[in-house]
Design a protein around this motif. Structure first.
Motif, PDB file in Angstrom:
ATOM      1  N   ASN A  58       0.695  -0.842  -0.026  1.00  0.00           N
ATOM      2  CA  ASN A  58       0.201   0.068  -0.472  1.00  0.00           C
ATOM      3  C   ASN A  58       0.620   1.504  -0.545  1.00  0.00           C
ATOM      4  O   ASN A  58       0.732   2.285  -0.851  1.00  0.00           O
ATOM      5  CB  ASN A  58      -0.776   0.031   1.740  1.00  0.00           C
ATOM      6  CG  ASN A  58      -2.220  -0.976   1.588  1.00  0.00           C
ATOM      7  OD1 ASN A  58      -1.919  -1.641   0.143  1.00  0.00           O
ATOM      8  ND2 ASN A  58      -2.396  -1.174   2.163  1.00  0.00           N
ATOM      9  N   ALA A  59       1.549   1.382   1.150  1.00  0.00           N
ATOM     10  CA  ALA A  59       2.735   2.149   1.359  1.00  0.00           C
ATOM     11  C   ALA A  59       3.188   2.512  -0.316  1.00  0.00           C
ATOM     12  O   ALA A  59       3.801   3.598  -0.755  1.00  0.00           O
ATOM     13  CB  ALA A  59       3.942   2.042   2.170  1.00  0.00           C
ATOM     14  N   ASN A  61       2.292   2.264  -2.786  1.00  0.00           N
ATOM     15  CA  ASN A  61       1.947   2.099  -4.597  1.00  0.00           C
ATOM     16  C   ASN A  61       0.700   3.389  -3.710  1.00  0.00           C
ATOM     17  O   ASN A  61       0.662   4.462  -4.966  1.00  0.00           O
ATOM     18  CB  ASN A  61       0.325   1.016  -4.112  1.00  0.00           C
ATOM     19  CG  ASN A  61      -0.051  -0.161  -5.065  1.00  0.00           C
ATOM     20  OD1 ASN A  61       1.480  -0.511  -5.430  1.00  0.00           O
ATOM     21  ND2 ASN A  61      -1.068  -1.073  -4.491  1.00  0.00           N
ATOM     22  N   GLN A  62       0.990   3.513  -2.581  1.00  0.00           N
ATOM     23  CA  GLN A  62       0.836   5.359  -2.415  1.00  0.00           C
ATOM     24  C   GLN A  62       2.188   6.322  -3.379  1.00  0.00           C
ATOM     25  O   GLN A  62       1.799   7.848  -3.781  1.00  0.00           O
ATOM     26  CB  GLN A  62       0.177   5.290  -1.585  1.00  0.00           C
ATOM     27  CG  GLN A  62      -1.096   5.096  -0.424  1.00  0.00           C
ATOM     28  CD  GLN A  62      -0.282   5.307   0.878  1.00  0.00           C
ATOM     29  OE1 GLN A  62      -0.283   6.208   1.170  1.00  0.00           O
ATOM     30  NE2 GLN A  62      -1.790   4.708   0.926  1.00  0.00           N
ATOM     31  N   HIS A  63       3.522   5.948  -2.991  1.00  0.00           N
ATOM     32  CA  HIS A  63       4.153   6.560  -3.634  1.00  0.00           C
ATOM     33  C   HIS A  63       4.472   7.027  -5.074  1.00  0.00           C
ATOM     34  O   HIS A  63       3.991   7.702  -6.357  1.00  0.00           O
ATOM     35  CB  HIS A  63       5.674   5.902  -3.357  1.00  0.00           C
ATOM     36  CG  HIS A  63       6.578   6.508  -3.899  1.00  0.00           C
ATOM     37  ND1 HIS A  63       7.394   7.651  -3.584  1.00  0.00           N
ATOM     38  CD2 HIS A  63       7.406   6.400  -5.289  1.00  0.00           C
ATOM     39  CE1 HIS A  63       7.934   7.596  -4.683  1.00  0.00           C
ATOM     40  NE2 HIS A  63       7.808   6.823  -5.324  1.00  0.00           N
ATOM     41  N   THR A  65       1.127   5.970  -7.334  1.00  0.00           N
ATOM     42  CA  THR A  65       0.492   6.834  -7.610  1.00  0.00           C
ATOM     43  C   THR A  65       0.262   8.299  -7.142  1.00  0.00           C
ATOM     44  O   THR A  65       0.122   9.485  -8.282  1.00  0.00           O
ATOM     45  CB  THR A  65      -0.712   6.975  -6.646  1.00  0.00           C
ATOM     46  OG1 THR A  65      -1.438   5.479  -6.852  1.00  0.00           O
ATOM     47  CG2 THR A  65      -2.014   7.894  -7.337  1.00  0.00           C
ATOM     48  N   LYS A  66       1.046   8.909  -6.607  1.00  0.00           N
ATOM     49  CA  LYS A  66       1.582  10.689  -6.628  1.00  0.00           C
ATOM     50  C   LYS A  66       2.584  11.169  -7.344  1.00  0.00           C
ATOM     51  O   LYS A  66       2.930  12.130  -8.067  1.00  0.00           O
ATOM     52  CB  LYS A  66       2.279  10.409  -4.678  1.00  0.00           C
ATOM     53  CG  LYS A  66       1.057  10.499  -3.581  1.00  0.00           C
ATOM     54  CD  LYS A  66       1.793  10.681  -2.119  1.00  0.00           C
ATOM     55  CE  LYS A  66       0.513  10.582  -1.155  1.00  0.00           C
ATOM     56  NZ  LYS A  66       1.161  10.799   0.206  1.00  0.00           N
TER      57      LYS A  66
END
Length: 231
Positions: A58-59, A61-63, A65-66
């Motif tokens: 998740n961490a 993927n967040q990176h 995406t941003k």
């Protein structure tokens, strides 16, 4: 937290659909669970046994995406090529160790509450509809039986047919299966972090290790997969 004592909906039968649980919107989720149970739509739960690996994914993927949004491109959680996978694998997220134990415990509580919610609305077989990601991947010795049960619970097959899964896999190995046809027509998904030891996937492994050592969650570090020199 899901309110499993909600009596705003009558009990339905034992079916529903996969739905991503969001603890920030429990009332809506309760309504969804009740509705899909009443409509008798097939469902399963699929969890990760190793919640720590889910947090790492998740961490990362967040990176991703941003970073994609900053570059005005469509974000993708999975790599389409080996080159893309190598690029994504270079990023090693740092986990918030201050709340790590709380988050791991909360994740387990949320999973139990989701199952109880569906059990309340759908029937007593909800716990038997739980599956683990680690059991469904091809390298798992349990995957053949697990997939037969999944396809039965999702209503795709009339019974648990292990032999049918084996036949499909033999066809896949020969390049004659539907999955092969799909992969030939689309970019394949390539594993980024899952094949690496935990220490190689996060940027603050030592801090995470200190927090989890001696706790019930220590096994999630998967120390047996670490190189001997780093144990």
């Amino acid at each position: 937290m899901v309110d499993t004592a909600d009596t705003g909906h009558r009990r339905g039968n034992h079916h529903a659909i996969p739905y991503k649980y969001d603890k920030k919107r429990p009332p809506e989720f309760t309504a969804v669970a009740a509705s899909i149970c009443e409509m008798r739509i097939p469902y399963i739960f699929m969890w990760r046994k190793n919640t720590l690996r889910r947090m790492i994914s998740n961490a990362a993927n967040q990176h991703t995406t941003k970073r994609a949004i900053r570059k005005h491109i469509d974000p993708h959680a999975h790599a389409a090529t080996s080159r893309d996978a190598q690029k994504l694998a270079r990023y090693r997220p740092k986990l918030n160790t201050r709340n790590l134990l709380v988050d791991l415990n909360q994740a387990q509580i949320e999973q139990r509450n989701v199952v109880r919610l569906f059990e309340y609305h759908c029937g007593s077989d909800a716990p038997r509809r739980q599956y683990w990601y680690e059991d469904l991947i091809d390298s798992s010795p349990k995957s053949t039986v697990a997939w037969a049960k999944v396809l039965y619970h999702l209503g795709a097959w009339p019974r648990v047919d292990v032999e049918r899964v084996k036949r499909l896999r033999r066809a896949e190995a020969k390049g004659a299966g539907l999955v092969t046809s799909f992969r030939n027509a689309h970019a394949p998904q390539i594993m980024i972090h899952g094949s690496k030891p935990i220490s190689a996937t996060i940027g603050n492994y030592n801090a995470v290790y200190r927090v989890l050592k001696g706790t019930p969650h220590e096994w999630m570090l998967e120390r047996h997969l670490e190189p001997k020199s780093s144990r």
